[in-house]
Design a protein around this motif. Sequence first.
Motif, PDB file in Angstrom:
ATOM      1  N   VAL A  59       0.819  -1.222   0.000  1.00 45.73           N
ATOM      2  CA  VAL A  59       0.000   0.000   0.000  1.00 45.73           C
ATOM      3  C   VAL A  59       0.851   1.270   0.000  1.00 45.73           C
ATOM      4  CG1 VAL A  59      -2.006  -1.122   1.052  1.00 45.73           C
ATOM      5  CG2 VAL A  59      -0.325   0.010   2.516  1.00 45.73           C
ATOM      6  N   GLY A  60       2.157   1.113  -0.207  1.00 49.19           N
ATOM      7  CA  GLY A  60       3.020   2.277  -0.360  1.00 49.19           C
ATOM      8  C   GLY A  60       3.568   2.856   0.926  1.00 49.19           C
ATOM      9  N   LEU A  61       3.589   2.056   2.006  1.00 47.97           N
ATOM     10  CA  LEU A  61       4.136   2.535   3.282  1.00 47.97           C
ATOM     11  C   LEU A  61       5.189   1.547   3.792  1.00 47.97           C
ATOM     12  CD1 LEU A  61       0.743   3.588   4.893  1.00 47.97           C
ATOM     13  CD2 LEU A  61       2.458   5.095   3.850  1.00 47.97           C
ATOM     14  N   PRO A  62       6.289   1.406   3.070  1.00 48.83           N
ATOM     15  CA  PRO A  62       7.273   0.379   3.425  1.00 48.83           C
ATOM     16  C   PRO A  62       8.170   0.723   4.610  1.00 48.83           C
ATOM     17  CG  PRO A  62       8.064   1.635   1.557  1.00 48.83           C
ATOM     18  CD  PRO A  62       6.664   2.123   1.855  1.00 48.83           C
ATOM     19  N   LEU A  63       8.228   1.987   5.006  1.00 45.37           N
ATOM     20  CA  LEU A  63       9.147   2.392   6.063  1.00 45.37           C
ATOM     21  C   LEU A  63       8.396   2.529   7.387  1.00 45.37           C
ATOM     22  CD1 LEU A  63      11.958   4.983   5.654  1.00 45.37           C
ATOM     23  CD2 LEU A  63      10.769   4.707   7.801  1.00 45.37           C
ATOM     24  N   THR A  64       8.824   1.736   8.367  1.00 46.05           N
ATOM     25  CA  THR A  64       8.267   1.812   9.714  1.00 46.05           C
ATOM     26  C   THR A  64       9.332   2.372  10.631  1.00 46.05           C
ATOM     27  OG1 THR A  64       6.905  -0.142   9.307  1.00 46.05           O
ATOM     28  CG2 THR A  64       7.241   0.470  11.604  1.00 46.05           C
ATOM     29  N   ALA A  65       8.928   3.230  11.552  1.00 41.47           N
ATOM     30  CA  ALA A  65       9.875   3.796  12.515  1.00 41.47           C
ATOM     31  C   ALA A  65       9.177   3.988  13.852  1.00 41.47           C
ATOM     32  CB  ALA A  65      10.418   5.133  12.007  1.00 41.47           C
ATOM     33  N   PHE A  66       9.989   4.013  14.896  1.00 45.11           N
ATOM     34  CA  PHE A  66       9.522   4.349  16.237  1.00 45.11           C
ATOM     35  C   PHE A  66      10.140   5.692  16.590  1.00 45.11           C
ATOM     36  CE2 PHE A  66       9.094  -0.217  16.067  1.00 45.11           C
ATOM     37  CZ  PHE A  66       7.832  -0.405  16.604  1.00 45.11           C
ATOM     38  N   ILE A  67       9.292   6.618  17.006  1.00 49.65           N
ATOM     39  CA  ILE A  67       9.748   7.959  17.344  1.00 49.65           C
ATOM     40  C   ILE A  67       9.448   8.199  18.818  1.00 49.65           C
ATOM     41  CG2 ILE A  67       9.530  10.422  16.863  1.00 49.65           C
ATOM     42  CD1 ILE A  67       8.446   9.616  14.062  1.00 49.65           C
ATOM     43  N   SER A  68      10.500   8.373  19.602  1.00 55.00           N
ATOM     44  CA  SER A  68      10.345   8.713  21.016  1.00 55.00           C
ATOM     45  C   SER A  68      10.287  10.223  21.115  1.00 55.00           C
ATOM     46  CB  SER A  68      11.533   8.194  21.822  1.00 55.00           C
ATOM     47  OG  SER A  68      11.626   6.792  21.702  1.00 55.00           O
ATOM     48  N   ILE A  69       9.315  10.719  21.883  1.00 56.70           N
ATOM     49  CA  ILE A  69       9.187  12.172  22.016  1.00 56.70           C
ATOM     50  C   ILE A  69       9.177  12.559  23.494  1.00 56.70           C
ATOM     51  CG2 ILE A  69       7.935  12.429  19.840  1.00 56.70           C
ATOM     52  CD1 ILE A  69       5.356  12.811  21.473  1.00 56.70           C
ATOM     53  N   LYS A  70       9.716  13.750  23.755  1.00 53.50           N
ATOM     54  CA  LYS A  70       9.616  14.334  25.092  1.00 53.50           C
ATOM     55  C   LYS A  70       9.460  15.835  24.928  1.00 53.50           C
ATOM     56  CE  LYS A  70      14.549  14.596  26.167  1.00 53.50           C
ATOM     57  NZ  LYS A  70      15.583  14.208  27.111  1.00 53.50           N
ATOM     58  N   PRO A  71       8.731  16.457  25.833  1.00 52.26           N
ATOM     59  CA  PRO A  71       8.469  17.887  25.706  1.00 52.26           C
ATOM     60  C   PRO A  71       9.754  18.703  25.851  1.00 52.26           C
ATOM     61  CG  PRO A  71       7.592  17.048  27.786  1.00 52.26           C
ATOM     62  CD  PRO A  71       8.108  15.882  27.015  1.00 52.26           C
ATOM     63  N   ILE A  72       9.850  19.760  25.081  1.00 52.65           N
ATOM     64  CA  ILE A  72      10.998  20.662  25.209  1.00 52.65           C
ATOM     65  C   ILE A  72      10.880  21.412  26.533  1.00 52.65           C
ATOM     66  CG2 ILE A  72      12.050  22.746  24.250  1.00 52.65           C
ATOM     67  CD1 ILE A  72      11.432  21.564  21.457  1.00 52.65           C
ATOM     68  N   ASP A  73       9.651  21.779  26.904  1.00 49.50           N
ATOM     69  CA  ASP A  73       9.388  22.448  28.177  1.00 49.50           C
ATOM     70  C   ASP A  73       8.678  21.453  29.099  1.00 49.50           C
ATOM     71  OD1 ASP A  73       8.620  23.988  30.332  1.00 49.50           O
ATOM     72  OD2 ASP A  73       7.318  25.328  29.173  1.00 49.50           O
ATOM     73  N   PRO A  74       9.385  20.895  30.087  1.00 48.72           N
ATOM     74  CA  PRO A  74       8.757  19.901  30.971  1.00 48.72           C
ATOM     75  C   PRO A  74       7.545  20.427  31.744  1.00 48.72           C
ATOM     76  CG  PRO A  74      11.138  19.978  31.297  1.00 48.72           C
ATOM     77  CD  PRO A  74      10.779  21.112  30.398  1.00 48.72           C
ATOM     78  N   ALA A  75       7.428  21.743  31.876  1.00 52.74           N
ATOM     79  CA  ALA A  75       6.291  22.324  32.595  1.00 52.74           C
ATOM     80  C   ALA A  75       5.058  22.479  31.703  1.00 52.74           C
ATOM     81  CB  ALA A  75       6.683  23.680  33.168  1.00 52.74           C
ATOM     82  N   ALA A  76       5.227  22.232  30.405  1.00 52.89           N
ATOM     83  CA  ALA A  76       4.105  22.373  29.470  1.00 52.89           C
ATOM     84  C   ALA A  76       3.071  21.272  29.712  1.00 52.89           C
ATOM     85  CB  ALA A  76       4.623  22.305  28.038  1.00 52.89           C
ATOM     86  N   PRO A  77       1.808  21.513  29.339  1.00 52.06           N
ATOM     87  CA  PRO A  77       0.772  20.484  29.512  1.00 52.06           C
ATOM     88  C   PRO A  77       1.128  19.211  28.743  1.00 52.06           C
ATOM     89  CG  PRO A  77      -0.189  22.561  28.754  1.00 52.06           C
ATOM     90  CD  PRO A  77       1.295  22.728  28.736  1.00 52.06           C
ATOM     91  N   HIS A  94       2.096   5.436  22.380  1.00 50.80           N
ATOM     92  CA  HIS A  94       2.182   4.767  23.675  1.00 50.80           C
ATOM     93  C   HIS A  94       2.797   5.706  24.712  1.00 50.80           C
ATOM     94  CE1 HIS A  94       1.428   0.902  21.685  1.00 50.80           C
ATOM     95  NE2 HIS A  94       2.287   1.295  20.770  1.00 50.80           N
ATOM     96  N   SER A  95       2.110   5.887  25.829  1.00 47.23           N
ATOM     97  CA  SER A  95       2.686   6.605  26.958  1.00 47.23           C
ATOM     98  C   SER A  95       3.647   5.643  27.643  1.00 47.23           C
ATOM     99  CB  SER A  95       1.568   7.014  27.924  1.00 47.23           C
ATOM    100  OG  SER A  95       2.121   7.623  29.061  1.00 47.23           O
ATOM    101  N   VAL A  96       4.868   6.122  27.928  1.00 47.93           N
ATOM    102  CA  VAL A  96       5.886   5.228  28.472  1.00 47.93           C
ATOM    103  C   VAL A  96       6.569   5.828  29.694  1.00 47.93           C
ATOM    104  CG1 VAL A  96       6.363   4.119  26.246  1.00 47.93           C
ATOM    105  CG2 VAL A  96       7.658   6.161  26.889  1.00 47.93           C
ATOM    106  N   ALA A  97       7.134   4.937  30.504  1.00 48.03           N
ATOM    107  CA  ALA A  97       7.970   5.367  31.624  1.00 48.03           C
ATOM    108  C   ALA A  97       9.391   5.476  31.089  1.00 48.03           C
ATOM    109  CB  ALA A  97       7.909   4.342  32.747  1.00 48.03           C
ATOM    110  N   GLY A  98      10.154   6.363  31.651  1.00 44.75           N
ATOM    111  CA  GLY A  98      11.533   6.537  31.198  1.00 44.75           C
ATOM    112  C   GLY A  98      11.797   7.969  30.810  1.00 44.75           C
ATOM    113  N   GLU A  99      12.847   8.160  30.056  1.00 45.39           N
ATOM    114  CA  GLU A  99      13.260   9.511  29.684  1.00 45.39           C
ATOM    115  C   GLU A  99      12.249  10.190  28.760  1.00 45.39           C
ATOM    116  OE1 GLU A  99      17.055  11.611  27.533  1.00 45.39           O
ATOM    117  OE2 GLU A  99      17.414   9.796  28.711  1.00 45.39           O
ATOM    118  N   GLU A 100      11.695   9.446  27.807  1.00 42.18           N
ATOM    119  CA  GLU A 100      10.712  10.010  26.891  1.00 42.18           C
ATOM    120  C   GLU A 100       9.321   9.914  27.492  1.00 42.18           C
ATOM    121  OE1 GLU A 100      13.006   7.755  25.665  1.00 42.18           O
ATOM    122  OE2 GLU A 100      14.213   9.056  24.374  1.00 42.18           O
TER     123      GLU A 100
END
Length: 146
Positions: A59-77, A94-100
């Motif tokens: 279906v034209g989506l051959p690339l899968t990736a996992f992107i970990s995100i964390k807020p630039i401002d930890p005080a932001a909502p 997915h909400s995760v425990a850890g750095e991200e």
Amino acid sequence: MEDIDRQIVALLAEDGRMSFTDLARETGLSVSAVHQRVRRLQKRGVIKGYSAVLDHEAVGLPLTAFISIKPIDPAAPDDAPEKLAHLQEIEACHSVAGEESYILKVRVASPFALEELLQQIRAAANVSTRTTVVLSTPYEGRPPRL
């Protein structure tokens, strides 16, 4: 959950298109009893729906990736999921425990499309990202062991 319901759920997790007749044969119940149990499992939210398993390359989506995100401002909502929900390339969040804070599973057409998506994610949610590109997937979407 009763053992017979677990068996029905396991069978449907393996093949969501299994007919009530086949479910009845596998469980030893009547077709009407299986139908009633499946309806109850759906009403209780145990079975949330049925979906097609896609060949993402086809279906034209051959690339899968996992992107970990964390807020630039930890005080932001903590509203990244809402801010990113419009991006159809994100298959799971997915909400995760850890750095991200979250890990996103994405599917895109190319490395260039991934780069564009990363820019959109950073801008929409004001987050930093760390990306892992999937090289191959030996297995995925395995039914749970009930």
